[in-house]
Design an enzyme around this catalytic site. Structure first.
Site, mmCIF file in Angstrom:
data_model
loop_
_atom_site.group_PDB
_atom_site.id
_atom_site.type_symbol
_atom_site.label_atom_id
_atom_site.label_comp_id
_atom_site.label_asym_id
_atom_site.label_seq_id
_atom_site.Cartn_x
_atom_site.Cartn_y
_atom_site.Cartn_z
ATOM 1 N N SER A 97 0.815 -1.218 0.000
ATOM 2 C CA SER A 97 0.000 0.000 0.000
ATOM 3 C C SER A 97 0.851 1.272 0.000
ATOM 4 C CB SER A 97 -0.955 -0.003 1.183
ATOM 5 O OG SER A 97 -0.240 -0.111 2.404
ATOM 6 N N ARG A 154 -2.377 -1.783 9.548
ATOM 7 C CA ARG A 154 -1.529 -2.370 8.519
ATOM 8 C C ARG A 154 -0.615 -3.433 9.139
ATOM 9 N NH1 ARG A 154 3.316 0.206 6.669
ATOM 10 N NH2 ARG A 154 3.985 -0.934 4.828
ATOM 11 N N HIS A 169 -6.942 -12.489 0.181
ATOM 12 C CA HIS A 169 -6.794 -12.423 -1.281
ATOM 13 C C HIS A 169 -7.587 -13.521 -1.987
ATOM 14 C CE1 HIS A 169 -3.153 -9.785 -1.365
ATOM 15 N NE2 HIS A 169 -2.885 -10.351 -0.209
ATOM 16 N N CYS A 214 -6.556 -6.650 0.760
ATOM 17 C CA CYS A 214 -5.299 -6.498 1.502
ATOM 18 C C CYS A 214 -4.745 -5.073 1.384
ATOM 19 C CB CYS A 214 -4.308 -7.568 1.066
ATOM 20 S SG CYS A 214 -3.012 -7.835 2.281
ATOM 21 N N GLU A 239 -8.413 -13.583 -4.926
ATOM 22 C CA GLU A 239 -7.897 -13.671 -6.311
ATOM 23 C C GLU A 239 -6.779 -14.697 -6.438
ATOM 24 O OE1 GLU A 239 -7.329 -11.271 -4.190
ATOM 25 O OE2 GLU A 239 -5.300 -10.450 -4.388
#
Ligand code: GLN
Length: 200
Positions: free
Chosen positions: A55, A114, A179, A85, A181
């Site tokens: 990030s 974080r 995640h 995330c 994905e």
């Protein structure tokens, strides 16, 4: 816009992170998926995914590419967005343990910590019950993952793991610490595509 109703065009913010995996998962969930790097590209999508990655780098590149304000504006205007995330971090109204110069877009009234689940070598997978998703728990891949410390009244907690909030939705905006994905299980992406369709 040149697409058939029912097949929303969903961009994946392609400044940094696991863009390809999201493009594949979105296509599997019947969206028209494309990378978004510039304001002109952002203007053409019905919705946006912010991938996992780092990030602090994403924030830096968003400033560098002149994307920070256009992104903030579209999120404020009601663009449906899903962040995983690092993407969850980008969607936090308030961030803990960020870098000093780190920018977020905001979008969900939540406080995100974080790297809360620990370092890279403390990454793990776990089954996560996800409210609104049928067919059993989803596989959560947590990689230096954040968690949500608290949410405001308008935000809904959709999943917790080990007592910590790991999935949140506020209106059109969705965020997960993990995640989907990376798992080949496209149910969370399909959930997001349904959200987008409902708003078109
Ligand atoms: N810890 C990373 C960050 O601060 C997020 C990790 C990830 O996206 N897998 O952005």
């Amino acid at each position: 816009m040149t697409h058939t109703p029912g097949n929303p065009v969903i961009g994946v913010l392609a400044l940094q992170g696991d863009v390809r995996e999201h493009l594949i998962a979105l296509a599997a969930a019947d969206a028209v998926a494309r990378p978004v790097r510039r304001p002109e590209e952002l203007a053409e999508v019905d919705a946006l995914v912010i991938p996992g990655g780092e990030s602090t780098t994403m924030s830096k590149l968003a400033v560098l590419f002149g994307m920070l304000e256009p992104l903030r504006e579209r999120v404020r205007a009601g663009l449906p967005v899903y962040g995983t995330c690092a993407g969850m971090i980008m969607l936090a109204d308030k961030l803990l343990d960020g870098r000093e110069d780190q920018e977020t877009l905001g979008g969900i009234d939540m406080i995100v910590r974080r790297n809360a689940f620990g370092r890279q070598n403390e990454s793990f997978e776990a089954k996560v019950d996800f409210a609104g998703i049928e067919g059993g728990p989803v596989e959560g891949v947590f990689i230096r993952a954040p968690w949500v410390e608290s949410v405001g009244a308008a935000a809904e907690v959709l999943a917790t793991y080990d007592g910590h909030t790991v999935a949140v939705r506020q209106g059109n905006v969705l965020a997960t610490s993990f995640h989907p994905e990376l798992t080949g299980d496209d149910r969370v992406h399909a959930y997001f595509v349904d959200m987008v369709r409902a708003g078109l």
